[in-house]
Design a protein around this motif. Structure first.
Motif, PDB file in Angstrom:
ATOM      1  N   LEU A   7     -20.010 -21.060 -70.452  1.00  0.00           N
ATOM      2  CA  LEU A   7     -20.212 -19.620 -70.329  1.00  0.00           C
ATOM      3  C   LEU A   7     -20.183 -19.181 -68.874  1.00  0.00           C
ATOM      4  O   LEU A   7     -19.634 -18.123 -68.546  1.00  0.00           O
ATOM      5  N   SER A   8     -20.739 -19.994 -68.004  1.00  0.00           N
ATOM      6  CA  SER A   8     -20.716 -19.688 -66.569  1.00  0.00           C
ATOM      7  C   SER A   8     -19.276 -19.665 -66.054  1.00  0.00           C
ATOM      8  O   SER A   8     -18.884 -18.762 -65.296  1.00  0.00           O
ATOM      9  N   LYS A   9     -18.491 -20.632 -66.480  1.00  0.00           N
ATOM     10  CA  LYS A   9     -17.082 -20.691 -66.082  1.00  0.00           C
ATOM     11  C   LYS A   9     -16.330 -19.475 -66.632  1.00  0.00           C
ATOM     12  O   LYS A   9     -15.515 -18.874 -65.925  1.00  0.00           O
ATOM     13  N   ALA A  10     -16.620 -19.086 -67.872  1.00  0.00           N
ATOM     14  CA  ALA A  10     -15.977 -17.912 -68.464  1.00  0.00           C
ATOM     15  C   ALA A  10     -16.331 -16.654 -67.668  1.00  0.00           C
ATOM     16  O   ALA A  10     -15.469 -15.797 -67.443  1.00  0.00           O
ATOM     17  N   GLU A  11     -17.570 -16.546 -67.229  1.00  0.00           N
ATOM     18  CA  GLU A  11     -17.983 -15.397 -66.419  1.00  0.00           C
ATOM     19  C   GLU A  11     -17.234 -15.365 -65.088  1.00  0.00           C
ATOM     20  O   GLU A  11     -16.814 -14.301 -64.629  1.00  0.00           O
ATOM     21  N   GLU A  12     -17.058 -16.530 -64.476  1.00  0.00           N
ATOM     22  CA  GLU A  12     -16.282 -16.636 -63.232  1.00  0.00           C
ATOM     23  C   GLU A  12     -14.855 -16.142 -63.453  1.00  0.00           C
ATOM     24  O   GLU A  12     -14.319 -15.365 -62.661  1.00  0.00           O
ATOM     25  N   LEU A  13     -14.253 -16.623 -64.537  1.00  0.00           N
ATOM     26  CA  LEU A  13     -12.883 -16.223 -64.847  1.00  0.00           C
ATOM     27  C   LEU A  13     -12.808 -14.730 -65.141  1.00  0.00           C
ATOM     28  O   LEU A  13     -11.832 -14.064 -64.771  1.00  0.00           O
ATOM     29  N   LEU A  14     -13.821 -14.188 -65.785  1.00  0.00           N
ATOM     30  CA  LEU A  14     -13.856 -12.763 -66.088  1.00  0.00           C
ATOM     31  C   LEU A  14     -13.902 -11.932 -64.801  1.00  0.00           C
ATOM     32  O   LEU A  14     -13.238 -10.894 -64.698  1.00  0.00           O
ATOM     33  N   GLU A  15     -14.651 -12.405 -63.820  1.00  0.00           N
ATOM     34  CA  GLU A  15     -14.695 -11.717 -62.525  1.00  0.00           C
ATOM     35  C   GLU A  15     -13.318 -11.733 -61.864  1.00  0.00           C
ATOM     36  O   GLU A  15     -12.871 -10.727 -61.303  1.00  0.00           O
ATOM     37  N   ARG A  16     -12.643 -12.878 -61.942  1.00  0.00           N
ATOM     38  CA  ARG A  16     -11.289 -12.979 -61.388  1.00  0.00           C
ATOM     39  C   ARG A  16     -10.333 -12.062 -62.142  1.00  0.00           C
ATOM     40  O   ARG A  16      -9.453 -11.431 -61.545  1.00  0.00           O
ATOM     41  N   LEU A  17     -10.500 -11.967 -63.468  1.00  0.00           N
ATOM     42  CA  LEU A  17      -9.666 -11.095 -64.280  1.00  0.00           C
ATOM     43  C   LEU A  17      -9.862  -9.643 -63.861  1.00  0.00           C
ATOM     44  O   LEU A  17      -8.895  -8.887 -63.714  1.00  0.00           O
ATOM     45  N   GLU A  18     -11.097  -9.244 -63.643  1.00  0.00           N
ATOM     46  CA  GLU A  18     -11.392  -7.875 -63.226  1.00  0.00           C
ATOM     47  C   GLU A  18     -10.752  -7.574 -61.864  1.00  0.00           C
ATOM     48  O   GLU A  18     -10.181  -6.502 -61.660  1.00  0.00           O
ATOM     49  N   ALA A  19     -10.831  -8.524 -60.935  1.00  0.00           N
ATOM     50  CA  ALA A  19     -10.216  -8.337 -59.619  1.00  0.00           C
ATOM     51  C   ALA A  19      -8.700  -8.199 -59.750  1.00  0.00           C
ATOM     52  O   ALA A  19      -8.080  -7.355 -59.076  1.00  0.00           O
ATOM     53  N   ALA A  20      -8.097  -8.994 -60.614  1.00  0.00           N
ATOM     54  CA  ALA A  20      -6.653  -8.916 -60.824  1.00  0.00           C
ATOM     55  C   ALA A  20      -6.281  -7.576 -61.461  1.00  0.00           C
ATOM     56  O   ALA A  20      -5.271  -6.963 -61.099  1.00  0.00           O
ATOM     57  N   ARG A  21      -7.096  -7.112 -62.384  1.00  0.00           N
ATOM     58  CA  ARG A  21      -6.838  -5.818 -63.026  1.00  0.00           C
ATOM     59  C   ARG A  21      -6.865  -4.693 -61.990  1.00  0.00           C
ATOM     60  O   ARG A  21      -6.024  -3.793 -62.006  1.00  0.00           O
ATOM     61  N   GLU A  22      -7.816  -4.777 -61.067  1.00  0.00           N
ATOM     62  CA  GLU A  22      -7.899  -3.776 -60.005  1.00  0.00           C
ATOM     63  C   GLU A  22      -6.657  -3.826 -59.114  1.00  0.00           C
ATOM     64  O   GLU A  22      -6.140  -2.777 -58.705  1.00  0.00           O
ATOM     65  N   ARG A  23      -6.165  -5.045 -58.830  1.00  0.00           N
ATOM     66  CA  ARG A  23      -4.933  -5.177 -58.041  1.00  0.00           C
ATOM     67  C   ARG A  23      -3.751  -4.563 -58.784  1.00  0.00           C
ATOM     68  O   ARG A  23      -2.890  -3.922 -58.176  1.00  0.00           O
ATOM     69  N   LEU A  24      -3.729  -4.756 -60.094  1.00  0.00           N
ATOM     70  CA  LEU A  24      -2.647  -4.199 -60.902  1.00  0.00           C
ATOM     71  C   LEU A  24      -2.660  -2.675 -60.822  1.00  0.00           C
ATOM     72  O   LEU A  24      -1.611  -2.046 -60.651  1.00  0.00           O
ATOM     73  N   GLU A  25      -3.838  -2.089 -60.946  1.00  0.00           N
ATOM     74  CA  GLU A  25      -3.944  -0.636 -60.880  1.00  0.00           C
ATOM     75  C   GLU A  25      -3.550  -0.096 -59.510  1.00  0.00           C
ATOM     76  O   GLU A  25      -3.082   1.044 -59.401  1.00  0.00           O
ATOM     77  N   ALA A  26      -3.730  -0.890 -58.465  1.00  0.00           N
ATOM     78  CA  ALA A  26      -3.488  -0.431 -57.098  1.00  0.00           C
ATOM     79  C   ALA A  26      -2.040  -0.592 -56.650  1.00  0.00           C
ATOM     80  O   ALA A  26      -1.653  -0.025 -55.629  1.00  0.00           O
ATOM     81  N   THR A  27      -1.227  -1.327 -57.400  1.00  0.00           N
ATOM     82  CA  THR A  27       0.135  -1.594 -56.936  1.00  0.00           C
ATOM     83  C   THR A  27       1.145  -0.634 -57.552  1.00  0.00           C
ATOM     84  O   THR A  27       0.989  -0.195 -58.691  1.00  0.00           O
ATOM     85  N   ASP A  28       2.143  -0.328 -56.755  1.00  0.00           N
ATOM     86  CA  ASP A  28       3.287   0.446 -57.239  1.00  0.00           C
ATOM     87  C   ASP A  28       4.548  -0.421 -57.265  1.00  0.00           C
ATOM     88  O   ASP A  28       5.614   0.056 -57.620  1.00  0.00           O
ATOM     89  N   ASP A  29       4.401  -1.677 -56.871  1.00  0.00           N
ATOM     90  CA  ASP A  29       5.528  -2.608 -56.799  1.00  0.00           C
ATOM     91  C   ASP A  29       5.700  -3.300 -58.155  1.00  0.00           C
ATOM     92  O   ASP A  29       4.806  -4.028 -58.597  1.00  0.00           O
ATOM     93  N   PRO A  30       6.823  -3.076 -58.824  1.00  0.00           N
ATOM     94  CA  PRO A  30       7.033  -3.689 -60.146  1.00  0.00           C
ATOM     95  C   PRO A  30       6.956  -5.221 -60.136  1.00  0.00           C
ATOM     96  O   PRO A  30       6.426  -5.818 -61.069  1.00  0.00           O
ATOM     97  N   ASP A  31       7.484  -5.847 -59.084  1.00  0.00           N
ATOM     98  CA  ASP A  31       7.443  -7.305 -59.010  1.00  0.00           C
ATOM     99  C   ASP A  31       6.003  -7.799 -58.880  1.00  0.00           C
ATOM    100  O   ASP A  31       5.604  -8.780 -59.507  1.00  0.00           O
ATOM    101  N   GLN A  32       5.229  -7.109 -58.050  1.00  0.00           N
ATOM    102  CA  GLN A  32       3.809  -7.454 -57.893  1.00  0.00           C
ATOM    103  C   GLN A  32       3.083  -7.251 -59.218  1.00  0.00           C
ATOM    104  O   GLN A  32       2.247  -8.065 -59.612  1.00  0.00           O
TER     105      GLN A  32
END
Length: 65
Positions: A7-32
């Motif tokens: 569960l601790s590892k899943a929480e870590e991965l969830l935090e990384r997922l949230e950070a990646a989602r934020e990067r996705l929302e912030a990019t206008d580059d289709p390749d990124q």
């Protein structure tokens, strides 16, 4: 690995997922965006695997005790 560790590892991965989602929302580059989407898919698979491990470990603990 016990349920709590999974569960601790899943929480870590969830935090990384949230950070990646934020990067996705912030990019206008289709390749990124494609790269981030691939990362999100891998993280989601990892979270699912850790939750399954936690469930299995919890079931094993319940059966043993």
């Amino acid at each position: 690995m016990n349920a709590e560790e999974s569960l601790s590892k899943a929480e870590e991965l969830l935090e990384r997922l949230e950070a990646a989602r934020e990067r996705l929302e912030a990019t206008d580059d289709p390749d990124q965006a494609i790269e981030v989407l691939q990362e999100l898919a891998e993280l989601a698979k990892g979270i699912e695997a850790e939750l399954q491990r936690a469930r299995s470990a919890a079931d094993a603990d319940a059966a043993a005790g």
